[in-house]
Design a protein around this motif. Structure first.
Motif, short mmCIF file in Angstrom:
data_model
loop_
_atom_site.label_atom_id
_atom_site.label_comp_id
_atom_site.label_asym_id
_atom_site.label_seq_id
_atom_site.Cartn_x
_atom_site.Cartn_y
_atom_site.Cartn_z
N ARG B 286 -1.62 -8.19 6.98
CA ARG B 286 -2.52 -9.20 6.25
C ARG B 286 -4.02 -9.38 6.95
O ARG B 286 -5.14 -9.50 5.98
N PHE B 287 -4.12 -8.51 8.24
CA PHE B 287 -5.56 -8.56 8.64
C PHE B 287 -6.71 -6.99 8.37
O PHE B 287 -7.38 -7.13 8.43
N ALA B 288 -5.62 -5.95 7.82
CA ALA B 288 -5.81 -4.89 7.62
C ALA B 288 -7.12 -4.16 6.85
O ALA B 288 -8.01 -3.72 7.19
N PRO B 289 -7.38 -4.98 5.47
CA PRO B 289 -8.56 -5.30 5.29
C PRO B 289 -10.12 -5.83 5.62
O PRO B 289 -11.28 -5.47 5.54
N ARG B 290 -9.45 -6.33 6.97
CA ARG B 290 -11.25 -7.04 7.82
C ARG B 290 -11.05 -6.02 9.16
O ARG B 290 -11.95 -6.43 9.73
N CYS B 291 -9.93 -5.52 9.62
CA CYS B 291 -9.75 -4.76 10.74
C CYS B 291 -10.37 -3.33 10.63
O CYS B 291 -9.83 -2.83 9.82
N PRO B 292 -11.48 -3.44 11.96
CA PRO B 292 -12.24 -2.00 12.42
C PRO B 292 -11.34 -0.91 12.70
O PRO B 292 -11.77 0.11 12.32
N PHE B 293 -9.72 -1.32 12.91
CA PHE B 293 -9.85 0.24 13.41
C PHE B 293 -8.37 0.27 12.41
O PHE B 293 -7.53 1.06 13.24
N ALA B 294 -8.19 -0.02 10.99
CA ALA B 294 -6.95 -0.42 10.37
C ALA B 294 -6.58 2.02 9.78
O ALA B 294 -7.35 2.20 10.08
N LEU B 295 -5.65 1.63 9.96
CA LEU B 295 -5.13 3.00 9.59
C LEU B 295 -4.27 3.27 8.04
O LEU B 295 -4.35 2.39 7.90
N ASP B 296 -4.15 4.22 7.60
CA ASP B 296 -3.20 4.18 6.36
C ASP B 296 -1.71 3.57 6.98
O ASP B 296 -1.71 2.91 5.89
N ARG B 297 -1.33 3.93 7.83
CA ARG B 297 0.28 3.15 8.41
C ARG B 297 0.36 1.95 8.02
O ARG B 297 1.15 1.21 8.36
N CYS B 298 -1.82 1.05 8.05
CA CYS B 298 -1.33 -0.47 8.29
C CYS B 298 -0.55 -1.16 7.10
O CYS B 298 -1.05 -2.36 6.30
N ALA B 299 -0.24 -0.56 5.76
CA ALA B 299 0.10 -0.86 4.50
C ALA B 299 1.56 -1.13 4.65
O ALA B 299 2.17 -1.95 4.01
N GLN B 300 2.01 -1.02 5.75
CA GLN B 300 3.41 -1.89 5.99
C GLN B 300 2.99 -2.61 7.49
O GLN B 300 2.17 -2.10 8.48
N GLN B 301 3.83 -3.31 6.95
CA GLN B 301 4.02 -4.90 8.25
C GLN B 301 4.35 -3.94 9.32
O GLN B 301 5.45 -3.97 9.43
N PRO B 302 3.69 -4.41 10.64
CA PRO B 302 3.75 -3.83 11.44
C PRO B 302 4.91 -4.82 12.80
O PRO B 302 4.50 -6.13 11.87
N PRO B 303 5.68 -4.32 12.81
CA PRO B 303 6.70 -5.42 13.93
C PRO B 303 5.57 -6.16 14.62
O PRO B 303 5.50 -5.75 15.92
#
Lengths: 352, 328
Positions: B286-303
């Motif tokens: 849920r932080f991915a849209p604001r995250c400067p480090f986000a990757l494509d993979r972040c569309a999946q919830q990380p454990p």
């Protein structure tokens, strides 16, 4: 030192205190003989705890409330001697931003109407250019101009505070007084608005008076700091000097109480602020001061010193203040990671 | 490792609303040991207060709770409403942000503390009042005899919060939840109140859950920290480890966003954008849209996975140190 844009001389204001059936029961000296100068283009912070008089002082400085005595010099001209019409004309040069962006915007005005109101009031631009100017002001505070047709309730707290800032900027003021302008915001949004204020102050050459209880924010943006306690200034000086070598015991206690300095339990102040209806005689801080002596109950200490002033009889003989430890939590690693946030737009490409 | 006093396992809370189902808490797990403080950190709407109310059993009608909440081994969600009411104020107590709205204006401060003692400890009225005065003295209310006979409006904000703490601790709870207990107070009074909670925790072995947005408070008072974002745990770690080696980009942003007392920072690290609408949360992290480090993979919830001993983080990029090495 540049000439002050705003200078307060011996300003005082009392409010009557009444009992349950309206009989006068004395007066609170909310502001009691305050003198301060704010150089043009600088940021002065007024800090202190609830009831110290800092908000009253901010309103007095704009003559939004009438002082009992003293002078308010704006560009050398005493606001108290101005006619109502002349004062109204002067108001375009000075604006106030409040803490609560939910209360400071009229829910029945669109963003465009709210921002255009001061433009019209002070005849800043011809009607035909209003929409254009509102759009410029909104982009100036980081909002998309398309949002102009929306209503205040459609915005988050941070966005509303941006709208309030755009409205304050509309009349092209020389002075802005911010009364806890970022205190109601969450920390990540607060950082956005603090950065915006710093940019505006620098780019527009604004003079800014920040009224705040948040010493971290004050340290971050103020050039000078005045510390208030029960209606009086107890210490005033350059931000760096006041934070590194505080001269008044109250300033020291205030700084020591800020959490997260890694010093373990600080020497805590006992008790609450005394009632402003019956302030202690002499030095008003003496009832909570670990260094108080007999003289403190008799003679109010003058605000003494040249550039770094403090109102304490023993300011030259107090034990050295414990040096604020340079807590370097996370260190270099954290700084480099945070650099990604600071300029993430450039970084996005680099990381992808 | 001693058994936890409080253990939350995959706790979720859902509310039906006009616009759809709202899930302000979405699979939260943590544990707190006796005599320790766990801080729950996050911004408005992250679910920290809803989590606290779920533990206390104070959620409004219609809320659906999933998962498990065990207090000293007992599953609270399996109890009847009457049994839960009996735990509240006795085995577990809560202190809220605004003491004025938590106290009844029509009764004296002493009466209200005495009432808790009558209900939960079965004390006679006189004995309960005497014990309330003792509690006032313990939380360092000056002139406890006189103050116990004052009504809430006659007390200052700091004094009222002391009354709330006296009430919460009167029955020696095993768990104390303090939800932003000092946010409405001045900084010098805040320091007094937090020192008091620490002292009483050490004396009586109470487990404390401290909900706050202030990382400075966390650094000074917490043993363990849970960082929440949009209803989920972003990072969970011992306090020392969290501050020394924060791993989640949100934690790093929060640490950089708070201005520091020692100065020397030209510009605050601000997290751009705003928290997501929980009725329509983004997929995955849920932080991915604001995250400067986000990757494509972040569309999946990380454990939520351990990066260091006892230090868990929900981020595909963690540990971020490899990223720094790559950038260097």
């Amino acid at each position: 030192m540049t000439a002050p844009l705003l200078e307060l001389r011996d300003l005082a204001k009392g409010f009557p205190v009444r009992d349950a059936i309206g009989r006068r029961r004395g007066a609170v000296r909310a502001v009691d003989g305050v003198s301060l100068a704010v150089p043009k283009g600088s940021v002065l912070a007024i800090v202190g705890e609830s009831g110290c008089g800092k908000s009253t002082l901010g309103r007095l400085a704009l003559r939004l409330i009438e002082p009992d005595s003293g002078q308010i010099l704006f560009e050398g001209e005493d606001l108290r001697t101005l006619s109502p019409a002349a004062l109204r004309a002067r108001r375009r040069d000075m604006q106030l931003i409040f803490q609560d962006p939910f209360a400071s915007l009229d829910p029945r005005m669109t963003v465009e109407q709210a921002v255009a109101e001061p433009l019209r009031l002070h005849r800043i631009v011809p009607r035909a250019q209003e929409t254009q100017r509102v759009a410029e002001l909104l982009s100036r505070v980081g909002l998309r101009p398309e949002l102009a047709r929306r209503w205040p309730h459609e915005f988050s707290g941070g966005q509303r505070q941006r709208i309030a800032i755009a409205r304050a900027l509309a009349s092209q003021p020389k002075l802005i007084i911010g009364d806890e302008p970022v205190s109601a915001l969450d920390v990540s949004v607060q950082a956005q608005v603090v950065n915006l204020l710093q940019d505006l102050i620098r780019e527009l050459g604004l003079t800014f008076v920040l009224i705040s209880h948040d010493l971290g924010v004050v340290r971050h943006i103020a050039d000078r700091v005045a510390v208030m306690y029960l209606g009086r200034i107890v210490e005033e000086g350059a931000t760096d000097a006041v934070f590194r070598t505080p001269r008044h015991p109250y300033t020291r206690a205030l700084l020591a109480a800020v959490p997260g300095q890694g010093q373990g339990p600080a020497a805590l102040l006992e008790g609450d602020i005394p009632s402003p209806i019956k302030p202690p005689s002499g030095c008003r801080f003496r009832t909570r001061c670990p260094h108080a002596q007999a003289i403190c109950a008799e003679i109010p200490p003058p605000l003494a010193g040249a550039v770094h002033r403090a109102a304490c009889h023993f300011q030259d003989s107090l034990p050295a203040a414990p040096a604020a430890r340079e807590t370097d939590a996370g260190g270099e690693r954290l700084r480099r990671l945070q650099a990604y946030f600071t300029d993430q737009k450039q970084r996005t490409g680099e990381l992808a | 490792m001693s058994p936890p006093m409080l253990e939350l396992t995959q706790v979720s809370v859902e509310f039906p609303t006009d616009r759809g189902r709202l899930r302000p808490v979405d699979g939260i797990s943590f544990r707190v040991e006796a005599g320790k403080t766990l801080a729950v950190v996050g911004e408005s709407g992250c679910g920290k207060s809803v989590t606290a109310l779920a533990v206390m059993g104070l959620l409004p009608q219609g809320a659906e709770i999933g998962g498990g909440i065990r207090l000293d081994g007992e599953e609270l969600l399996a109890l009847t409403p009457d049994q839960r009411r009996a735990r509240r104020g006795g085995a577990m107590a809560m202190v809220f942000q605004e003491p004025m709205t938590s106290l009844n204006p029509a009764f004296t401060a002493g009466e209200q503390v005495a009432e808790a003692l009558r209900l939960h400890q079965g004390l006679a009225p006189d004995a309960a009042f005497a014990r309330a005065v003792e509690m006032f003295a313990r939380v360092r209310i000056p002139e406890p005899e006189r103050r116990a006979r004052n009504y809430p409006h006659q007390l200052s904000g700091g004094m009222r919060q002391r009354v709330m703490i006296a009430m919460a601790l009167a029955c020696r709870p095993r768990l104390l939840i303090a939800d932003e207990p000092t946010t409405a107070l001045d900084v010098t009074v805040q320091a007094q109140i937090l020192a008091l909670i620490d002292e009483l925790k050490t004396e009586s072995g109470t487990a404390v859950v401290l909900i706050t947005h202030d990382l400075g408070v966390v650094a000074d008072h917490a043993d363990e920290v849970v960082v929440m974002y949009a209803g989920r745990v972003a990072e969970r770690a011992p306090a020392a480890s969290l501050f020394a080696r924060p791993q989640h980009p949100y934690t790093i942003g929060l640490l950089g966003a708070a201005p520091r007392l020692e100065g020397g920072v030209a510009r605050l690290a601000s997290i751009e954008g705003t928290v997501p609408d929980l009725l329509h949360p983004p997929p995955g992290c849920r932080f991915a849209p604001r995250c400067p480090f986000a990757l494509d993979r972040c569309a999946q919830q990380p454990p939520l996975a351990a990066i260091l001993p006892g230090h868990d983080v929900a981020c595909w990029r963690a540990p971020l140190d490899t990223l720094l090495e790559a950038a260097a």
